[in-house]
Design a protein around this motif. Structure first.
Motif, short mmCIF file in Angstrom:
data_model
loop_
_atom_site.label_atom_id
_atom_site.label_comp_id
_atom_site.label_asym_id
_atom_site.label_seq_id
_atom_site.Cartn_x
_atom_site.Cartn_y
_atom_site.Cartn_z
N THR A 72 -43.55 55.95 -20.91
CA THR A 72 -44.88 55.66 -21.56
C THR A 72 -44.83 54.16 -21.94
OG1 THR A 72 -46.50 56.56 -23.15
CG2 THR A 72 -44.09 56.26 -23.89
N LYS A 73 -46.02 53.56 -21.86
CA LYS A 73 -46.21 52.25 -22.51
C LYS A 73 -46.38 51.94 -23.84
CE LYS A 73 -49.12 48.10 -21.71
NZ LYS A 73 -48.12 47.41 -21.19
N GLY A 74 -45.20 51.27 -24.52
CA GLY A 74 -45.35 50.95 -25.84
C GLY A 74 -46.04 49.60 -26.36
N TYR A 75 -45.57 49.22 -27.42
CA TYR A 75 -46.37 47.91 -27.88
C TYR A 75 -45.88 46.82 -27.31
CZ TYR A 75 -47.85 44.28 -31.03
OH TYR A 75 -48.52 43.27 -31.79
N THR A 103 -40.35 45.83 -31.07
CA THR A 103 -39.80 44.82 -32.05
C THR A 103 -38.80 45.36 -32.95
OG1 THR A 103 -42.05 43.70 -31.89
CG2 THR A 103 -40.86 43.02 -33.49
N ASP A 104 -37.56 44.57 -32.91
CA ASP A 104 -36.70 44.81 -33.78
C ASP A 104 -37.27 44.95 -35.45
OD1 ASP A 104 -34.73 44.60 -31.60
OD2 ASP A 104 -34.00 42.81 -32.23
N GLY A 105 -36.66 46.17 -35.82
CA GLY A 105 -36.96 46.34 -37.39
C GLY A 105 -38.45 46.98 -37.75
N LEU A 106 -38.94 47.15 -36.47
CA LEU A 106 -40.51 47.97 -36.61
C LEU A 106 -40.54 48.87 -35.59
CD1 LEU A 106 -42.69 44.80 -37.41
CD2 LEU A 106 -41.96 46.64 -38.93
N GLY A 107 -40.87 48.77 -34.31
CA GLY A 107 -41.20 49.43 -33.27
C GLY A 107 -39.78 50.04 -32.83
N SER A 108 -38.81 49.41 -33.00
CA SER A 108 -37.45 49.85 -32.45
C SER A 108 -37.11 51.03 -33.46
CB SER A 108 -36.37 48.82 -32.69
OG SER A 108 -36.15 48.34 -33.88
N LYS A 109 -37.32 51.37 -34.47
CA LYS A 109 -37.22 52.37 -35.34
C LYS A 109 -37.51 53.80 -34.90
CE LYS A 109 -37.36 49.91 -39.74
NZ LYS A 109 -38.13 49.88 -41.07
N ILE A 110 -38.35 53.71 -33.57
CA ILE A 110 -38.71 55.09 -33.07
C ILE A 110 -37.33 55.74 -32.32
CG2 ILE A 110 -41.17 54.57 -32.49
CD1 ILE A 110 -39.80 53.83 -29.60
N THR A 111 -36.16 54.72 -32.49
CA THR A 111 -35.15 55.10 -31.96
C THR A 111 -33.99 55.88 -33.13
OG1 THR A 111 -33.70 53.19 -32.41
CG2 THR A 111 -34.77 53.16 -30.22
N GLU A 112 -34.60 55.64 -34.23
CA GLU A 112 -33.70 56.24 -35.47
C GLU A 112 -33.82 57.74 -35.66
OE1 GLU A 112 -34.48 53.60 -38.52
OE2 GLU A 112 -33.60 51.80 -37.65
N PRO A 113 -33.10 58.18 -36.22
CA PRO A 113 -33.02 59.59 -36.73
C PRO A 113 -34.04 59.95 -37.80
CG PRO A 113 -30.62 59.08 -36.84
CD PRO A 113 -31.59 57.68 -36.59
N VAL A 438 -43.81 55.68 -37.63
CA VAL A 438 -42.89 54.62 -38.49
C VAL A 438 -43.92 53.74 -39.09
CG1 VAL A 438 -41.30 52.79 -37.63
CG2 VAL A 438 -41.09 54.76 -36.55
N SER A 439 -43.58 53.55 -40.34
CA SER A 439 -44.41 52.41 -41.20
C SER A 439 -44.54 51.09 -40.24
CB SER A 439 -43.71 52.55 -42.47
OG SER A 439 -44.65 51.67 -43.21
N GLY A 440 -45.87 50.56 -40.14
CA GLY A 440 -45.96 49.08 -39.70
C GLY A 440 -45.78 49.31 -38.01
N ALA A 441 -45.61 50.48 -37.60
CA ALA A 441 -45.37 50.63 -36.09
C ALA A 441 -46.23 51.66 -35.60
CB ALA A 441 -44.20 50.66 -35.72
N THR A 442 -47.49 51.71 -35.70
CA THR A 442 -48.31 52.83 -35.25
C THR A 442 -48.51 52.97 -33.91
OG1 THR A 442 -49.42 52.66 -37.48
CG2 THR A 442 -50.61 53.98 -35.53
N LYS A 443 -48.45 51.86 -33.16
CA LYS A 443 -48.72 51.63 -31.65
C LYS A 443 -47.43 52.13 -31.03
CE LYS A 443 -50.75 49.70 -28.02
NZ LYS A 443 -52.18 49.38 -27.58
N SER A 444 -46.22 51.94 -31.66
CA SER A 444 -44.90 52.37 -30.81
C SER A 444 -44.85 54.01 -31.11
CB SER A 444 -43.58 51.69 -31.50
OG SER A 444 -44.01 50.28 -31.15
N SER A 445 -45.44 54.34 -32.37
CA SER A 445 -45.18 55.85 -32.68
C SER A 445 -45.92 56.60 -31.77
CB SER A 445 -45.46 55.89 -33.93
OG SER A 445 -44.64 55.13 -34.85
N THR A 446 -47.26 55.88 -31.64
CA THR A 446 -48.26 56.55 -30.73
C THR A 446 -47.94 56.91 -29.37
OG1 THR A 446 -50.22 55.83 -32.47
CG2 THR A 446 -50.67 56.75 -30.04
N ALA A 447 -47.23 55.64 -28.80
CA ALA A 447 -46.81 55.85 -27.35
C ALA A 447 -45.79 56.82 -27.38
CB ALA A 447 -46.05 54.25 -27.09
#
Length: 463
Positions: A72-75, A103-113, A438-447
């Protein structure tokens, strides 16, 4: 003979060691390739045909249920996930992010538990707060399609503006607790100043929070404050809102560097312009023309505030006119805020008039105006209608209104409440499980959520 036995034993040891090495190496390779240490739980028993299935790279039936690989297409770029379901094909058992470049520290947090563990045991489809999943993931073509803002701007074309400062704000906080406020100043018939900000209940401003890193609504690029200022500048340059076209997400490409949703700005700026053009009727004063009965009236808050103060307003009417007004606040032991502010025990501002001086200025303005209609407030309950008054005046307005109701015999009706679902509840059309972004990364979370729902929807067609 002994030498032969020793050599044989050594050879056996070497062969045994090599065998163990091959076994361990093979197992390690299997794990690195995405296998499961238990051996069989992720083994694909049946491959599904995914040709023609949008975003689905591969799918199949496993010993425990189903496994779908979705792109899927992310941010920033594509996000690839392995989504595992149980045998019902509706309950998610695990989500793994195989590939991402967010982005490290924001959208990349979709990989975290903290984000991924929410999906374990969740019933699909999944959705973020306020997200409607009844129609599946959004159609990218509709997102890109430019559209006029929903706010009707036709009445503002060619309108003449009256000099003054106008303000509009949203009626209730958004999902992050912010109330949007737009103020617009007209001088010599032209818009000369525009400001867009958002304020929380405790007075925190989004503009300041975005500058100090407390609020990051984009993963890269200009801050929220910088984008809101660019938008305001563009409105002043154009003297109109008609240049602002928006897409399905409320975003615009009409102003360089602005990537945030501008729908709220358009709506509130239009309200300000309607006021300036005389298209929005002035708020009616419920006490206009009412006869006030002589006497002294009092109203106070039903319970103390967070500082232990109970606010009290008294109002005296003589010969049908308001002749005296007083606003104070009292603690349980009888201490008055007016006296405390004079002797330095209560200081709500670091500089300027004391609380008592400001309360008296407000009361004096009410007597001069014989009405409360002159008191307009911003999202913090503050007003620029009375010189020197910088404190919140909502308490004074509420209690003075109650006194006027007593004096006039007119009861001001409360605005009719509209029933709304609790914030935690899913949209009426949605069945499934709500997930926090993920806080501050709505686009990545939505994707990620959309990709998982694509996997779920695919399974419903093949299982």
């Amino acid at each position: 003979m002994k030498n032969k036995e020793v050599k044989g034993i050594l050879a056996l040891v070497v062969v045994t060691a090599l065998s163990f090495g091959v076994i361990i190496g093979s197992k390690s390779l299997a794990l690195n390739a995405g296998g499961d240490a238990s051996g069989e739980s992720s083994e694909t028993l049946e491959e599904f045909d995914v040709s023609g299935a949008e975003n689905i790279e591969k799918a199949g039936k496993t010993a425990d249920g189903y496994l779908v690989t979705v792109r899927t297409k992310g941010y920033v770029g594509d996000i690839v996930m392995d989504v595992a379901f149980d045998s019902s094909a509706s309950k998610i058992t695990e989500v793994k992010v195989v590939e991402q470049s967010e982005t490290d520290g924001l959208g990349s947090k979709i990989t975290e538990p903290e984000f991924l563990d929410q999906f374990k045991g969740a019933e699909a489809p999944v959705f973020l707060p306020g997200m409607d999943v009844s129609a599946g993931s959004q159609d990218s073509s509709s997102e890109a399609e430019a559209a006029k803002p929903e706010t009707d701007l036709s009445g503002l074309e060619g309108a003449e503006f009256t000099d003054g400062t106008y303000e509009a704000k949203t009626s209730e906080p958004d999902s992050n607790g912010f109330i949007d406020v737009v103020s617009l100043t007209v001088k010599d018939g032209k818009i000369t100043e525009v400001n867009w900000d958002a304020v929380t209940e405790d007075g925190s401003k989004k503009s300041i929070m975005s500058e100090n890193g407390e609020y990051t609504m984009t993963e890269d690029g200009p801050t929220w404050k910088e984008q809101s200022e660019s938008l305001a500048k563009a409105l002043i340059e154009n003297q109109s809102l008609s240049f602002l076209t928006t897409d399905a997400e409320g975003k615009t490409d009409a102003v360089s560097g602005v990537s945030i949703s501008v729908s709220s700005f358009i709506d509130l700026a239009a309200q300000c312009m309607e006021q300036a053009a005389g298209l929005e009727p002035a708020q009616e004063d419920p006490f206009a023309g009412a006869e006030l009965t002589d006497g002294t009236y009092e109203a106070k808050t039903s319970e103390p505030d967070s500082n232990g103060f109970t606010e009290v307003v008294t109002l005296t009417v003589k010969d049908g006119k308001i002749t005296e007004a007083n606003w104070d606040a009292v603690t349980e032991d009888g201490s008055k805020k007016s006296i405390m502010s004079e002797n330095g025990e209560y200081t709500m501002t670091e500089d300027g008039p004391t609380w008592k001086a400001q309360a008296e200025a407000l009361a004096k303005a009410l007597i001069e105006n014989q009405s409360l209609s002159f008191l307009t407030t911003d999202a913090e309950g503050k007003t620029d209608a009375v010189t020197g008054v910088s404190i919140s005046v909502n308490g004074f307005i509420d209690l003075a209104t109650q006194c006027l109701e007593q004096a006039s015999g007119i009861e001001v009706a409360e605005p009719e409440a509209t029933e709304a679902p609790a914030e935690e509840e899913a949209p009426a059309s949605a069945e499934g499980t709500q997930i926090d972004a993920v806080s501050g990364a709505t686009k990545s979370s939505t994707a990620a959520v959309n990709g998982i729902n694509d996997a779920y929807n695919f399974l419903q067609t093949v299982k």
